[in-house]
Write a protein that holds these residues in place. Structure first.
Motif, PDB file in Angstrom:
ATOM      1  N   TYR A 140       8.787   1.405  -4.222  1.00 15.85           N
ATOM      2  CA  TYR A 140       8.192   0.591  -5.286  1.00 15.85           C
ATOM      3  C   TYR A 140       8.876  -0.765  -5.411  1.00 15.85           C
ATOM      4  CZ  TYR A 140       5.301   4.478  -6.800  1.00 15.85           C
ATOM      5  OH  TYR A 140       4.375   5.479  -6.849  1.00 15.85           O
TER       6      TYR A 140
ATOM      7  N   ARG B 149       7.677  -3.011  -2.650  1.00 17.86           N
ATOM      8  CA  ARG B 149       6.348  -3.555  -2.967  1.00 17.86           C
ATOM      9  C   ARG B 149       6.453  -4.682  -3.983  1.00 17.86           C
ATOM     10  NH1 ARG B 149       2.769   1.967  -3.803  1.00 17.86           N
ATOM     11  NH2 ARG B 149       2.903   2.712  -1.653  1.00 17.86           N
ATOM     12  N   LEU B 150       7.300  -4.478  -4.986  1.00 19.63           N
ATOM     13  CA  LEU B 150       7.532  -5.505  -5.999  1.00 19.63           C
ATOM     14  C   LEU B 150       8.060  -6.786  -5.350  1.00 19.63           C
ATOM     15  CD1 LEU B 150       8.068  -6.590  -8.903  1.00 19.63           C
ATOM     16  CD2 LEU B 150      10.228  -5.313  -8.843  1.00 19.63           C
TER      17      LEU B 150
ATOM     18  N   GLU C 294       8.282   1.747 -10.544  1.00 22.25           N
ATOM     19  CA  GLU C 294       6.822   1.806 -10.415  1.00 22.25           C
ATOM     20  C   GLU C 294       6.155   0.906 -11.448  1.00 22.25           C
ATOM     21  OE1 GLU C 294       2.688   2.759 -10.753  1.00 22.25           O
ATOM     22  OE2 GLU C 294       4.171   2.985 -12.362  1.00 22.25           O
TER      23      GLU C 294
ATOM     24  N   TYR D 123       6.407  -2.729 -10.430  1.00 16.80           N
ATOM     25  CA  TYR D 123       5.415  -3.030  -9.390  1.00 16.80           C
ATOM     26  C   TYR D 123       4.008  -3.062  -9.998  1.00 16.80           C
ATOM     27  CZ  TYR D 123       2.149  -2.518  -5.594  1.00 16.80           C
ATOM     28  OH  TYR D 123       1.071  -2.688  -4.765  1.00 16.80           O
ATOM     29  N   ARG D 124       3.706  -2.120 -10.866  1.00 20.69           N
ATOM     30  CA  ARG D 124       2.384  -2.077 -11.504  1.00 20.69           C
ATOM     31  C   ARG D 124       2.145  -3.339 -12.328  1.00 20.69           C
ATOM     32  NH1 ARG D 124      -1.387   1.863 -12.289  1.00 20.69           N
ATOM     33  NH2 ARG D 124       0.038   3.374 -11.374  1.00 20.69           N
TER      34      ARG D 124
ATOM     35  N   SER E 240       1.179  -6.008 -10.069  1.00 20.91           N
ATOM     36  CA  SER E 240      -0.189  -5.747  -9.605  1.00 20.91           C
ATOM     37  C   SER E 240      -1.220  -6.125 -10.653  1.00 20.91           C
ATOM     38  CB  SER E 240      -0.350  -4.267  -9.241  1.00 20.91           C
ATOM     39  OG  SER E 240       0.505  -3.919  -8.185  1.00 20.91           O
TER      40      SER E 240
END
Length: 161
Positions: free
Chosen positions: A23, A26-27, A144, A147-148, A151
């Protein structure tokens, strides 16, 4: 704005560390498109002090040393904090960025929680829910949600409602 995670306790090798790393990776890749960069994780060992108040004070001093500058927004994850939706969390981060904050520090306390001084300094206290989570899972949840948040701010389909 730079995003940094501060955590009390060392993450051992294993699936929890791998998932947290996934995560955060991804961030790190997605964040710059929305003006957010991931500056890493600062983790410290749990204090060995003999009483709870001293342990929290020792750990809190480390956290506060990273948030001395008032251009740093401090988020303390705490059971007594606000329960936010992912959208609310993302909007809060965006407001800090848009208001000119240079850095946001997301603090995960030790088994005893945060020192009162950390909670007093915090710009936001967030609860991860009413249940108690092991430290490793709390780190996964924070990674998470960061990252969310990126997003959501990017309009990416990862976050579906």
């Amino acid at each position: 704005m730079q995003l940094t995670v501060f955590a009390v306790g060392r993450m051992k090798s294993g699936p929890e560390r791998e998932l947290t790393g996934r995560y955060l990776g991804r961030l790190e890749k997605a964040g710059p498109a929305v003006g957010l960069t991931f500056a890493g994780v600062t983790e410290i060992a749990e204090s060995r002090a003999s009483d709870t108040d001293r342990r929290k004070a020792d750990e809190g001093a480390h956290c506060l040393s990273l948030a001395e500058d008032r251009t740093t927004a401090l988020v303390a994850f705490d059971e007594g904090g606000k329960t936010l939706s992912s959208d609310e969390f993302a909007r809060w981060i965006a407001r800090q960025r848009d208001d000119g904050r240079k850095r946001a520090l997301f603090a995960i306390g030790g088994p005893d929680g945060h020192a009162p001084s950390v909670l007093e300094r915090a710009d936001l206290a967030v609860s991860l829910g009413r249940m108690t989570w092991p430290h490793q899972i709390a780190r996964i949840l924070v990674a998470e949600q960061l990252y969310r948040a990126v997003s959501i701010l990017a309009g990416h389909p990862y976050h579906r409602q």
